[in-house]
Design a protein around this motif. Structure first.
Motif, PDB file in Angstrom:
ATOM      1  N   ASP A 112       1.072  -1.166   0.036  1.00 36.64           N
ATOM      2  CA  ASP A 112       0.070  -0.168  -0.119  1.00 36.64           C
ATOM      3  C   ASP A 112       1.399   1.244  -0.056  1.00 36.64           C
ATOM      4  OD1 ASP A 112       0.066   0.643   3.351  1.00 36.64           O
ATOM      5  OD2 ASP A 112       0.100  -0.957   2.862  1.00 36.64           O
ATOM      6  N   ASN A 175      10.101  -4.743  12.034  1.00 39.53           N
ATOM      7  CA  ASN A 175       9.766  -3.854  11.006  1.00 39.53           C
ATOM      8  C   ASN A 175       8.818  -3.988   9.344  1.00 39.53           C
ATOM      9  OD1 ASN A 175       8.822  -1.447  12.810  1.00 39.53           O
ATOM     10  ND2 ASN A 175       9.761  -0.464  11.102  1.00 39.53           N
ATOM     11  N   SER A 179       4.318  -9.358  12.737  1.00 34.86           N
ATOM     12  CA  SER A 179       3.636  -9.484  13.516  1.00 34.86           C
ATOM     13  C   SER A 179       2.426  -9.116  13.057  1.00 34.86           C
ATOM     14  CB  SER A 179       3.388  -8.594  14.833  1.00 34.86           C
ATOM     15  OG  SER A 179       4.662  -8.976  14.967  1.00 34.86           O
ATOM     16  N   THR A 180       1.588  -7.931  11.804  1.00 39.26           N
ATOM     17  CA  THR A 180       1.219  -7.982  11.377  1.00 39.26           C
ATOM     18  C   THR A 180      -0.066  -9.161  10.369  1.00 39.26           C
ATOM     19  OG1 THR A 180       1.727  -5.595  11.468  1.00 39.26           O
ATOM     20  CG2 THR A 180      -0.554  -5.950  10.276  1.00 39.26           C
TER      21      THR A 180
HETATM   22  P1  GDP Z   1       7.494  -6.656  12.628  1.00 43.24           P
HETATM   23  O1  GDP Z   1       7.894  -6.165  13.748  1.00 43.24           O
HETATM   24  O2  GDP Z   1       7.849  -7.454  12.012  1.00 43.24           O
HETATM   25  O3  GDP Z   1       6.318  -8.089  13.391  1.00 43.24           O
HETATM   26  O4  GDP Z   1       5.931  -5.284  12.023  1.00 43.24           O
HETATM   27  P2  GDP Z   1       4.736  -5.300  13.346  1.00 43.24           P
HETATM   28  O5  GDP Z   1       3.826  -5.827  12.572  1.00 43.24           O
HETATM   29  O6  GDP Z   1       5.172  -4.218  14.210  1.00 43.24           O
HETATM   30  O7  GDP Z   1       4.660  -3.151  12.301  1.00 43.24           O
HETATM   31  C1  GDP Z   1       5.813  -2.741  12.074  1.00 43.24           C
HETATM   32  C2  GDP Z   1       5.351  -1.049  11.149  1.00 43.24           C
HETATM   33  O8  GDP Z   1       4.345  -1.965  10.390  1.00 43.24           O
HETATM   34  C3  GDP Z   1       3.718  -1.452  12.266  1.00 43.24           C
HETATM   35  O9  GDP Z   1       3.970  -0.054  12.696  1.00 43.24           O
HETATM   36  C4  GDP Z   1       2.641  -1.901  11.282  1.00 43.24           C
HETATM   37  O10 GDP Z   1       1.504  -0.952  11.432  1.00 43.24           O
HETATM   38  C5  GDP Z   1       3.182  -1.260   9.962  1.00 43.24           C
HETATM   39  N1  GDP Z   1       2.606  -2.165   8.474  1.00 43.24           N
HETATM   40  C6  GDP Z   1       3.161  -3.185   8.907  1.00 43.24           C
HETATM   41  N2  GDP Z   1       2.031  -3.674   7.854  1.00 43.24           N
HETATM   42  C7  GDP Z   1       1.628  -3.067   7.259  1.00 43.24           C
HETATM   43  C8  GDP Z   1       0.805  -2.262   5.977  1.00 43.24           C
HETATM   44  O11 GDP Z   1       1.026  -3.871   5.278  1.00 43.24           O
HETATM   45  N3  GDP Z   1       1.652  -1.218   5.233  1.00 43.24           N
HETATM   46  C9  GDP Z   1       1.303  -0.604   5.983  1.00 43.24           C
HETATM   47  N4  GDP Z   1       1.321   0.815   5.491  1.00 43.24           N
HETATM   48  N5  GDP Z   1       2.213  -0.165   7.051  1.00 43.24           N
HETATM   49  C10 GDP Z   1       2.426  -1.847   7.580  1.00 43.24           C
END
Ligand code: GDP
Length: 370
Positions: A112, A175, A179-180
């Motif tokens: 996105d 980051n 997780s998301t």
């Molecule tokens: P992890 O450290 O890989 O588990 O990452 P997180 O799931 O904590 O996400 C890290 C950051 O990236 C957060 O601020 C999320 O809101 C953002 N984020 C995760 N997926 C997406 C996505 O598909 N699009 C955008 N724009 N931001 C995302």
């Protein structure tokens, strides 16, 4: 002597000191469990159970190596999630060393953020080329937006196609949105958030979260790998927020003459050294302030204004920023100069430029993405 307590969810030893570490549990929860005799969960598992939310924990390098080495010995499908906004900062160069002969799917998350006008096929082709350049051989490259829950079902069906009755390991640096994405997968696979109960997350080995599949196999989430070249490690949480784009990137175009400098907040610097007057396109979070100055004045300007006019950084006292280090490049064709985690500047063919970033953060040149 006190008996060592373990989390009933993931099996790690419980500790109450290091909030970021594995097995962290607030002292109050520990007390409650002792008084009530109820099962004890670490905070990560507790949040997963109650809020369907997966938390990051920091591991030492040894822990990672141990985890990754374990994956090599398994017969599994590996999903590597990368952030397409910070592609170079999130791709793992030595991945095949860790995953052995296991098949790999490469997932570019945060679709996105890139302009909608950029065609999916082109983006996938670009990712394939960059992956091959560093020796990664994914079976397929996919795009997702975990945040918008886009293309998660497509990812799930591709996983089904490739896993052939095996477990699935999800790996990625911190980051990237892992997780998301996992939470989106859980929701897509199980439906309503509230359906998730612990019985679906049986006590797992060590520090891995397992999502059951219907044939007795699992999707296994591994903790985020820390990539030391990421800008994120030098910033306060607020500053990290400020440089992280939330919406589709809106490129800003600057007409530059040789001898001009752009500052990206106080975190990076771009000098146009030699070449004709031309267009330079900056891709960063919308709120990041960009300042144009004369190259000859740039050093003094930075010394005077970093942390003030040139923000972020906003809290140098608590988050000292390493000095900026200079890298020089000549673009034989249209190129992106990438400031890891911050964004990139597309430069015209024939330009000679210098890119500066805090010591430890990479500035690299790559084939233009857009
Ligand atoms: P992890 O450290 O890989 O588990 O990452 P997180 O799931 O904590 O996400 C890290 C950051 O990236 C957060 O601020 C999320 O809101 C953002 N984020 C995760 N997926 C997406 C996505 O598909 N699009 C955008 N724009 N931001 C995302």
């Amino acid at each position: 002597e006190q008996e060592e307590l373990h989390c009933i969810g993931c099996g790690v030893p419980i500790q109450t000191e290091d909030k970021e570490g594995l097995g962290y549990t607030p002292k109050s929860s520990l007390q409650k469990s002792e008084e009530s005799g109820k099962a004890l969960y670490c905070q990560r598992c507790f949040r997963l159970r109650h809020y369907n939310e997966i938390q990051d924990v920091s591991l030492t390098d040894d822990d990672f190596l141990r985890l990754l080495n374990e994956i090599r010995t398994k017969d599994a499908l590996i999903i590597n999630v990368v952030d397409i906004f910070d592609f170079n900062g999130s791709i793992i160069k030595g991945l095949h060393r860790f995953i052995g002969d296991n098949e790999l799917l490469l997932v570019g998350n945060k679709r996105d953020l890139l302009p909608k006008s950029l065609k999916k096929g082109r983006l996938i082709q670009w990712m394939k080329e960059r992956a091959h350049e560093i020796g990664l051989r994914p079976e397929e490259v996919l795009l997702t937006s975990a945040k918008k829950k886009e293309d998660v079902l497509e990812l799930l069906s591709t996983i089904e196609e490739y896993r052939q009755g095996r477990d699935v390991y999800i790996v990625g640096v911190t980051n990237v949105g892992k997780s998301t994405l996992i939470n989106a997968i859980i929701q897509a696979a199980v439906g309503e958030e509230s359906v998730i109960t612990t019985s679906q997350f049986p006590g797992t080995t060590l520090d891995l979260i397992e999502i059951p599949l219907d044939d007795g196999h699992y999707i296994i989430d591994t903790p985020g790998i820390i990539h030391r070249e990421q800008m994120a490690h030098y910033l306060s949480p607020n500053d990290l927020k400020a440089i992280t784009p939330k919406k589709e990137l809106k490129p800003k175009t600057y007409q530059l003459n040789a001898g001009q400098t752009l500052f990206l907040g106080g975190l990076a610097r771009f000098d146009y050294l030699e070449g004709d007057k031309g267009s330079f396109v900056v891709y960063t979070a919308r709120d990041l302030m960009i300042h144009r100055t004369k190259l000859e004045k740039a050093d003094a300007f930075y010394q005077k204004h970093v942390g003030e006019l040139l923000q972020p950084p906003t809290d140098l006292e608590h988050y000292p920023l390493p000095e900026l280090v200079r890298f020089e490049f000549t673009a034989k064709e249209k190129m992106d100069i990438v400031f890891s985690g911050l964004g990139w500047i597309t430069v015209p063919k024939g330009s000679k430029i210098a890119g500066w970033a805090p010591k430890g953060v990479a500035v690299i040149r790559r084939k233009a993405l857009i």
